[in-house]
Design a protein around this motif. Structure first.
Motif, PDB file in Angstrom:
ATOM      1  N   ARG A  26       0.855  -1.185   0.000  1.00  0.00           N
ATOM      2  CA  ARG A  26       0.000   0.000   0.000  1.00  0.00           C
ATOM      3  C   ARG A  26       0.890   1.234   0.000  1.00  0.00           C
ATOM      4  N   PRO A  27       1.478   1.573  -1.158  1.00  0.00           N
ATOM      5  CA  PRO A  27       2.395   2.714  -1.195  1.00  0.00           C
ATOM      6  C   PRO A  27       1.718   4.038  -0.881  1.00  0.00           C
ATOM      7  N   ASP A  28       0.397   4.078  -0.957  1.00  0.00           N
ATOM      8  CA  ASP A  28      -0.302   5.293  -0.562  1.00  0.00           C
ATOM      9  C   ASP A  28      -0.306   5.462   0.957  1.00  0.00           C
ATOM     10  N   VAL A  29      -0.020   4.368   1.691  1.00  0.00           N
ATOM     11  CA  VAL A  29       0.009   4.399   3.153  1.00  0.00           C
ATOM     12  C   VAL A  29       1.434   4.253   3.678  1.00  0.00           C
ATOM     13  N   PHE A  30       2.200   3.318   3.087  1.00  0.00           N
ATOM     14  CA  PHE A  30       3.550   3.012   3.561  1.00  0.00           C
ATOM     15  C   PHE A  30       4.556   3.184   2.429  1.00  0.00           C
ATOM     16  N   GLN A  31       5.670   3.855   2.727  1.00  0.00           N
ATOM     17  CA  GLN A  31       6.766   3.973   1.773  1.00  0.00           C
ATOM     18  C   GLN A  31       8.094   3.816   2.514  1.00  0.00           C
ATOM     19  N   LEU A  32       9.046   3.182   1.849  1.00  0.00           N
ATOM     20  CA  LEU A  32      10.376   2.995   2.401  1.00  0.00           C
ATOM     21  C   LEU A  32      11.376   3.736   1.520  1.00  0.00           C
ATOM     22  N   VAL A  33      12.204   4.565   2.120  1.00  0.00           N
ATOM     23  CA  VAL A  33      13.261   5.266   1.409  1.00  0.00           C
ATOM     24  C   VAL A  33      14.586   4.592   1.766  1.00  0.00           C
ATOM     25  N   VAL A  34      15.309   4.113   0.764  1.00  0.00           N
ATOM     26  CA  VAL A  34      16.574   3.413   0.981  1.00  0.00           C
ATOM     27  C   VAL A  34      17.711   4.266   0.424  1.00  0.00           C
ATOM     28  N   ASN A  35      18.656   4.592   1.267  1.00  0.00           N
ATOM     29  CA  ASN A  35      19.815   5.366   0.844  1.00  0.00           C
ATOM     30  C   ASN A  35      20.886   4.386   0.364  1.00  0.00           C
ATOM     31  N   GLU A  36      21.083   4.306  -0.941  1.00  0.00           N
ATOM     32  CA  GLU A  36      22.063   3.388  -1.503  1.00  0.00           C
ATOM     33  C   GLU A  36      23.354   4.085  -1.913  1.00  0.00           C
ATOM     34  N   ARG A  37      23.543   5.330  -1.465  1.00  0.00           N
ATOM     35  CA  ARG A  37      24.802   6.020  -1.738  1.00  0.00           C
ATOM     36  C   ARG A  37      25.898   5.501  -0.813  1.00  0.00           C
ATOM     37  N   LYS A  38      27.076   5.356  -1.336  1.00  0.00           N
ATOM     38  CA  LYS A  38      28.216   4.959  -0.520  1.00  0.00           C
ATOM     39  C   LYS A  38      28.564   6.091   0.430  1.00  0.00           C
ATOM     40  N   GLN A  39      28.728   5.755   1.703  1.00  0.00           N
ATOM     41  CA  GLN A  39      29.023   6.767   2.705  1.00  0.00           C
ATOM     42  C   GLN A  39      30.540   6.890   2.875  1.00  0.00           C
ATOM     43  N   GLU A  40      31.055   8.107   2.704  1.00  0.00           N
ATOM     44  CA  GLU A  40      32.490   8.340   2.755  1.00  0.00           C
ATOM     45  C   GLU A  40      32.797   9.461   3.731  1.00  0.00           C
ATOM     46  N   ILE A  41      33.803   9.232   4.575  1.00  0.00           N
ATOM     47  CA  ILE A  41      34.184  10.268   5.534  1.00  0.00           C
ATOM     48  C   ILE A  41      35.175  11.254   4.927  1.00  0.00           C
ATOM     49  N   VAL A  42      35.901  10.812   3.884  1.00  0.00           N
ATOM     50  CA  VAL A  42      36.886  11.670   3.236  1.00  0.00           C
ATOM     51  C   VAL A  42      36.651  11.627   1.738  1.00  0.00           C
ATOM     52  N   ARG A  43      36.609  12.796   1.110  1.00  0.00           N
ATOM     53  CA  ARG A  43      36.508  12.872  -0.339  1.00  0.00           C
ATOM     54  C   ARG A  43      37.657  13.721  -0.864  1.00  0.00           C
ATOM     55  N   ALA A  44      38.360  13.195  -1.847  1.00  0.00           N
ATOM     56  CA  ALA A  44      39.509  13.912  -2.399  1.00  0.00           C
ATOM     57  C   ALA A  44      39.051  14.840  -3.519  1.00  0.00           C
ATOM     58  N   ALA A  45      39.489  16.089  -3.476  1.00  0.00           N
ATOM     59  CA  ALA A  45      39.137  17.054  -4.513  1.00  0.00           C
ATOM     60  C   ALA A  45      40.088  16.894  -5.693  1.00  0.00           C
ATOM     61  N   GLY A  46      39.519  16.788  -6.892  1.00  0.00           N
ATOM     62  CA  GLY A  46      40.312  16.656  -8.098  1.00  0.00           C
ATOM     63  C   GLY A  46      40.839  18.002  -8.583  1.00  0.00           C
ATOM     64  N   PRO A  47      41.557  18.004  -9.690  1.00  0.00           N
ATOM     65  CA  PRO A  47      42.145  19.257 -10.197  1.00  0.00           C
ATOM     66  C   PRO A  47      41.097  20.289 -10.588  1.00  0.00           C
ATOM     67  N   ASN A  48      39.876  19.834 -10.879  1.00  0.00           N
ATOM     68  CA  ASN A  48      38.819  20.770 -11.252  1.00  0.00           C
ATOM     69  C   ASN A  48      37.926  21.132 -10.073  1.00  0.00           C
ATOM     70  N   GLY A  49      38.372  20.694  -8.869  1.00  0.00           N
ATOM     71  CA  GLY A  49      37.580  20.999  -7.686  1.00  0.00           C
ATOM     72  C   GLY A  49      36.431  20.047  -7.469  1.00  0.00           C
ATOM     73  N   LEU A  50      36.330  19.010  -8.288  1.00  0.00           N
ATOM     74  CA  LEU A  50      35.245  18.047  -8.154  1.00  0.00           C
ATOM     75  C   LEU A  50      35.683  16.890  -7.284  1.00  0.00           C
ATOM     76  N   ASP A  51      34.726  16.242  -6.633  1.00  0.00           N
ATOM     77  CA  ASP A  51      35.034  15.086  -5.807  1.00  0.00           C
ATOM     78  C   ASP A  51      35.436  13.916  -6.686  1.00  0.00           C
ATOM     79  N   GLU A  52      36.528  13.283  -6.331  1.00  0.00           N
ATOM     80  CA  GLU A  52      36.916  12.047  -7.002  1.00  0.00           C
ATOM     81  C   GLU A  52      36.616  10.906  -6.039  1.00  0.00           C
ATOM     82  N   ARG A  53      35.545  10.231  -6.282  1.00  0.00           N
ATOM     83  CA  ARG A  53      35.113   9.182  -5.375  1.00  0.00           C
ATOM     84  C   ARG A  53      35.747   7.854  -5.739  1.00  0.00           C
ATOM     85  N   ARG A  54      36.122   7.122  -4.732  1.00  0.00           N
ATOM     86  CA  ARG A  54      36.715   5.817  -4.954  1.00  0.00           C
ATOM     87  C   ARG A  54      35.724   4.732  -4.556  1.00  0.00           C
TER      88      ARG A  54
END
Length: 327
Positions: free
Chosen positions: A296-324
């Motif tokens: 019954r998605p009109d009553v119950f919904q589950l949100v699942v966070n499938e993003r990898k959780q990282e404590i450190v992100r290295a900034a690339g030469p363009n200032g963008l995150d380079e994720r490993r």
């Protein structure tokens, strides 16, 4: 069109604790035995490589740790593996040689950051030798939290195969209703539940999951005795008062309507075989589909966070995150 049937093998055994080579040797010999009897999917217990440290305290009490306990943990860390790494390549060669899928409980070293954390993981190897994916246990149970870190939603893995979708949760993760719902939503047909729980109540759990998820449930436990511990550890005070049989097993296979396909195996080492008819999965969902017509998605919904959780992100030469990513 997908194949309708697959023979699976459920290995109930234990290696010599801390001994990575012992575990790899046992995986090779038992896989060859299972493949020789027609198995296309072979499942090993929770933390089989390099072993589940049942009964060990690692010198920990609230507010203190001992030097000997730190040495025990370092020994356990040394026996853990990288994913991917040399050991998963060996397992890939074995799977390719035998032409089988392998699902194996391993203790995994973090290889992205400090390498100081271990995870209780389930790895999937394909018959072409490829590492298909892994799942890290989301919440280690009780004292397990002393030795294993927490996984995240990025490894809620389901593998598509010619005979159906394979995925699963480890031991008491299977008591987490929302984690189960996330797996059902991924369309799991063969649900793996490697465990270290040998109690009678575990059987009620796996039969409920089969009924709830309308899937085959493969529960794989170790059979472990004090002889499963290295000779220089067998007399350790942690185990002094324990029975010789530390884990009696209870591996089993349950069909999508909750009936046993292979009944629980207790008090001995062995391999359970079962032929799964995947057409039964579709048949079973005729009157109940937890994430389909019975939701019954009109009553119950589950949100699942499938993003990898990282404590450190290295900034690339363009200032963008380079994720490993480990995979």
């Amino acid at each position: 069109m997908k194949a309708q049937r697959i023979t699976i093998a459920v290995v109930q055994a234990a290696p010599i604790l801390f001994d990575k080579e012992s575990a790899l040797d046992r995986i090779a010999s038992l896989s060859k035995e299972a493949a020789g009897q027609g198995a296309g999917l072979i499942v090993f217990p929770e933390a089989f490589l390099p072993g589940y440290p049942r009964g060990l305290r690692f010198g920990a009490r609230v507010g203190s740790r001992t030097d000997d306990g730190r040495k025990d943990w370092a020994r356990y860390w040394t026996g853990a593996i990288d994913v991917p790494g040399a050991e998963t390549r060996l397992l890939g060669e074995l799977a390719k040689e035998l032409g089988v899928y392998l699902a194996i409980g391993v203790v995994e070293r973090d290889q992205e950051f400090s390498r100081g954390t271990l995870y209780n993981s389930l790895v999937y190897i394909g018959p072409d030798g490829a590492l298909l994916g892994k799942h890290r246990k989301l919440v280690p149970t009780g004292s397990e939290r002393l030795i294993w870190g927490q996984g995240d939603g990025s490894t809620l893995t389901v593998i598509d195969t010619p005979f159906g979708r394979i995925g699963g949760l480890i031991c008491w993760e299977n008591y987490m209703p929302l984690a189960r719902a996330a797996m059902y939503a991924k369309g799991v047909d063969i649900y793996l539940a490697p465990t270290a729980d040998a109690r009678d109540t575990w059987q009620a759990t796996i039969r409920h999951i089969a009924c709830e998820g309308r899937c085959f449930v493969v529960s794989c436990n170790q059979f472990a005795t004090k002889a499963s511990y290295p000779a220089d550890y067998a007399a350790h005070a942690d185990l002094r008062d324990d029975r010789d049989i530390l884990c009696r097993g209870g591996s089993a296979v349950v069909g999508p309507l909750g009936e046993y396909v292979a009944e629980p195996l207790y008090d001995r080492e062995g391999i359970l075989f079962a032929e799964l008819d995947l057409s039964q999965v579709a048949e079973s969902r005729f009157d109940f589909d937890a994430v389909g017509h019975y939701s019954r998605p009109d009553v119950f919904q589950l949100v699942v966070n499938e993003r990898k959780q990282e404590i450190v992100r290295a900034a690339g030469p363009n200032g963008l995150d380079e994720r490993r990513s480990p995979l």
